[in-house]
Scaffold this motif. Sequence first.
Motif, PDB file in Angstrom:
ATOM      1  N   ASP A  46       0.824  -1.207   0.000  1.00  0.00           N
ATOM      2  CA  ASP A  46       0.000   0.000   0.000  1.00  0.00           C
ATOM      3  C   ASP A  46       0.860   1.259   0.000  1.00  0.00           C
ATOM      4  O   ASP A  46       1.975   1.270   0.521  1.00  0.00           O
ATOM      5  N   ILE A  47       0.301   2.330  -0.568  1.00  0.00           N
ATOM      6  CA  ILE A  47       0.948   3.632  -0.648  1.00  0.00           C
ATOM      7  C   ILE A  47       0.072   4.636   0.107  1.00  0.00           C
ATOM      8  O   ILE A  47      -1.148   4.661  -0.069  1.00  0.00           O
ATOM      9  N   TYR A  48       0.720   5.473   0.939  1.00  0.00           N
ATOM     10  CA  TYR A  48      -0.011   6.448   1.752  1.00  0.00           C
ATOM     11  C   TYR A  48       0.582   7.845   1.594  1.00  0.00           C
ATOM     12  O   TYR A  48       1.794   7.998   1.423  1.00  0.00           O
ATOM     13  N   VAL A  49      -0.300   8.831   1.690  1.00  0.00           N
ATOM     14  CA  VAL A  49       0.091  10.237   1.709  1.00  0.00           C
ATOM     15  C   VAL A  49      -0.730  10.943   2.775  1.00  0.00           C
ATOM     16  O   VAL A  49      -1.757  10.431   3.231  1.00  0.00           O
ATOM     17  N   ARG A  50      -0.261  12.127   3.161  1.00  0.00           N
ATOM     18  CA  ARG A  50      -1.021  12.975   4.079  1.00  0.00           C
ATOM     19  C   ARG A  50      -0.572  14.412   3.908  1.00  0.00           C
ATOM     20  O   ARG A  50       0.493  14.679   3.353  1.00  0.00           O
ATOM     21  N   SER A  51      -1.388  15.320   4.408  1.00  0.00           N
ATOM     22  CA  SER A  51      -1.101  16.742   4.314  1.00  0.00           C
ATOM     23  C   SER A  51      -0.392  17.219   5.571  1.00  0.00           C
ATOM     24  O   SER A  51      -0.957  17.155   6.663  1.00  0.00           O
ATOM     25  N   VAL A  52       0.821  17.722   5.424  1.00  0.00           N
ATOM     26  CA  VAL A  52       1.566  18.243   6.566  1.00  0.00           C
ATOM     27  C   VAL A  52       0.827  19.416   7.213  1.00  0.00           C
ATOM     28  O   VAL A  52       0.949  19.646   8.406  1.00  0.00           O
ATOM     29  N   ASN A  53       0.023  20.117   6.428  1.00  0.00           N
ATOM     30  CA  ASN A  53      -0.729  21.267   6.941  1.00  0.00           C
ATOM     31  C   ASN A  53      -2.143  20.910   7.379  1.00  0.00           C
ATOM     32  O   ASN A  53      -2.951  21.800   7.638  1.00  0.00           O
ATOM     33  N   GLY A  54      -2.452  19.631   7.439  1.00  0.00           N
ATOM     34  CA  GLY A  54      -3.744  19.194   7.933  1.00  0.00           C
ATOM     35  C   GLY A  54      -4.867  19.381   6.924  1.00  0.00           C
ATOM     36  O   GLY A  54      -4.635  19.658   5.738  1.00  0.00           O
ATOM     37  N   PRO A  55      -6.110  19.253   7.389  1.00  0.00           N
ATOM     38  CA  PRO A  55      -7.264  19.273   6.493  1.00  0.00           C
ATOM     39  C   PRO A  55      -7.552  20.623   5.850  1.00  0.00           C
ATOM     40  O   PRO A  55      -8.344  20.695   4.910  1.00  0.00           O
ATOM     41  N   GLY A  56      -6.907  21.679   6.286  1.00  0.00           N
ATOM     42  CA  GLY A  56      -7.122  22.992   5.679  1.00  0.00           C
ATOM     43  C   GLY A  56      -6.332  23.223   4.406  1.00  0.00           C
ATOM     44  O   GLY A  56      -6.568  24.188   3.685  1.00  0.00           O
ATOM     45  N   SER A  57      -5.419  22.331   4.091  1.00  0.00           N
ATOM     46  CA  SER A  57      -4.582  22.460   2.897  1.00  0.00           C
ATOM     47  C   SER A  57      -5.436  22.423   1.629  1.00  0.00           C
ATOM     48  O   SER A  57      -6.342  21.597   1.499  1.00  0.00           O
ATOM     49  N   ASP A  58      -5.123  23.309   0.684  1.00  0.00           N
ATOM     50  CA  ASP A  58      -5.875  23.361  -0.573  1.00  0.00           C
ATOM     51  C   ASP A  58      -5.862  22.023  -1.305  1.00  0.00           C
ATOM     52  O   ASP A  58      -6.893  21.551  -1.777  1.00  0.00           O
ATOM     53  N   TRP A  59      -4.696  21.418  -1.439  1.00  0.00           N
ATOM     54  CA  TRP A  59      -4.626  20.173  -2.216  1.00  0.00           C
ATOM     55  C   TRP A  59      -5.439  19.078  -1.538  1.00  0.00           C
ATOM     56  O   TRP A  59      -6.099  18.280  -2.200  1.00  0.00           O
ATOM     57  N   TYR A  60      -5.376  19.022  -0.204  1.00  0.00           N
ATOM     58  CA  TYR A  60      -6.144  17.991   0.505  1.00  0.00           C
ATOM     59  C   TYR A  60      -7.646  18.222   0.328  1.00  0.00           C
ATOM     60  O   TYR A  60      -8.396  17.287   0.044  1.00  0.00           O
ATOM     61  N   ARG A  61      -8.089  19.451   0.498  1.00  0.00           N
ATOM     62  CA  ARG A  61      -9.515  19.759   0.345  1.00  0.00           C
ATOM     63  C   ARG A  61     -10.002  19.387  -1.056  1.00  0.00           C
ATOM     64  O   ARG A  61     -11.125  18.910  -1.224  1.00  0.00           O
ATOM     65  N   SER A  62      -9.153  19.573  -2.060  1.00  0.00           N
ATOM     66  CA  SER A  62      -9.571  19.237  -3.427  1.00  0.00           C
ATOM     67  C   SER A  62      -9.734  17.724  -3.616  1.00  0.00           C
ATOM     68  O   SER A  62     -10.505  17.298  -4.480  1.00  0.00           O
ATOM     69  N   THR A  63      -9.067  16.912  -2.807  1.00  0.00           N
ATOM     70  CA  THR A  63      -9.233  15.453  -2.917  1.00  0.00           C
ATOM     71  C   THR A  63     -10.592  15.005  -2.393  1.00  0.00           C
ATOM     72  O   THR A  63     -11.031  13.902  -2.675  1.00  0.00           O
ATOM     73  N   ARG A  64     -11.247  15.841  -1.632  1.00  0.00           N
ATOM     74  CA  ARG A  64     -12.543  15.499  -1.046  1.00  0.00           C
ATOM     75  C   ARG A  64     -13.675  15.569  -2.066  1.00  0.00           C
ATOM     76  O   ARG A  64     -14.724  14.984  -1.863  1.00  0.00           O
ATOM     77  N   VAL A  65     -13.472  16.293  -3.165  1.00  0.00           N
ATOM     78  CA  VAL A  65     -14.533  16.518  -4.149  1.00  0.00           C
ATOM     79  C   VAL A  65     -14.921  15.214  -4.845  1.00  0.00           C
ATOM     80  O   VAL A  65     -16.068  14.796  -4.804  1.00  0.00           O
ATOM     81  N   ARG A  66     -13.953  14.554  -5.483  1.00  0.00           N
ATOM     82  CA  ARG A  66     -14.241  13.325  -6.237  1.00  0.00           C
ATOM     83  C   ARG A  66     -13.521  12.108  -5.664  1.00  0.00           C
ATOM     84  O   ARG A  66     -13.794  10.983  -6.070  1.00  0.00           O
ATOM     85  N   GLN A  67     -12.560  12.349  -4.814  1.00  0.00           N
ATOM     86  CA  GLN A  67     -11.727  11.293  -4.225  1.00  0.00           C
ATOM     87  C   GLN A  67     -11.008  10.477  -5.296  1.00  0.00           C
ATOM     88  O   GLN A  67     -10.751   9.293  -5.132  1.00  0.00           O
ATOM     89  N   GLU A  68     -10.656  11.165  -6.388  1.00  0.00           N
ATOM     90  CA  GLU A  68      -9.880  10.561  -7.455  1.00  0.00           C
ATOM     91  C   GLU A  68      -8.865  11.577  -7.949  1.00  0.00           C
ATOM     92  O   GLU A  68      -9.073  12.781  -7.816  1.00  0.00           O
ATOM     93  N   GLY A  69      -7.778  11.078  -8.518  1.00  0.00           N
ATOM     94  CA  GLY A  69      -6.773  11.974  -9.052  1.00  0.00           C
ATOM     95  C   GLY A  69      -5.682  11.214  -9.763  1.00  0.00           C
ATOM     96  O   GLY A  69      -5.856  10.053 -10.137  1.00  0.00           O
TER      97      GLY A  69
END
Length: 128
Positions: A46-69
């Motif tokens: 498995d491969i994992y990523v996370r946002s160092v700036n937490g859930p407020g990060s722009d890139w992380y928030r954008s993953t919530r829209v479609r959950q694909e990329g």
Amino acid sequence: MTTTTTWTDDELDRIGHAEELEIASLRRDDTLSSRRTIWVVRLGDDIYVRSVNGPGSDWYRSTRVRQEGRIQAGGVTKDVTFVDADEETNDVVDAAYRSKYGHYAAHIIQAITSPEASSTTMQLVPRA
């Protein structure tokens, strides 16, 4: 309909050894967002990523829209689904970040393993 696949051993090795990963989320109109450079860890198959700036990060928030990329790392380009990790996985992912990136300053490692960052942990699941 989206079909999931599995990572090949070569993809796992190349992504797992990459220092950084580029990530872009899929927008509602099927276009990709701007790529962001983040850290990535491998745990087994498995491969994992996370946002160092937490859930407020722009890139992380954008993953919530479609959950694909799409991701790029170690010469691998792959369409993925973002799957939220469970809390039990976070401790193991924390250890993987400490092991892989431990050569960075302590405050950076503390940031990527903080509860805020851990709350954004996602498994990257390849899509066909």
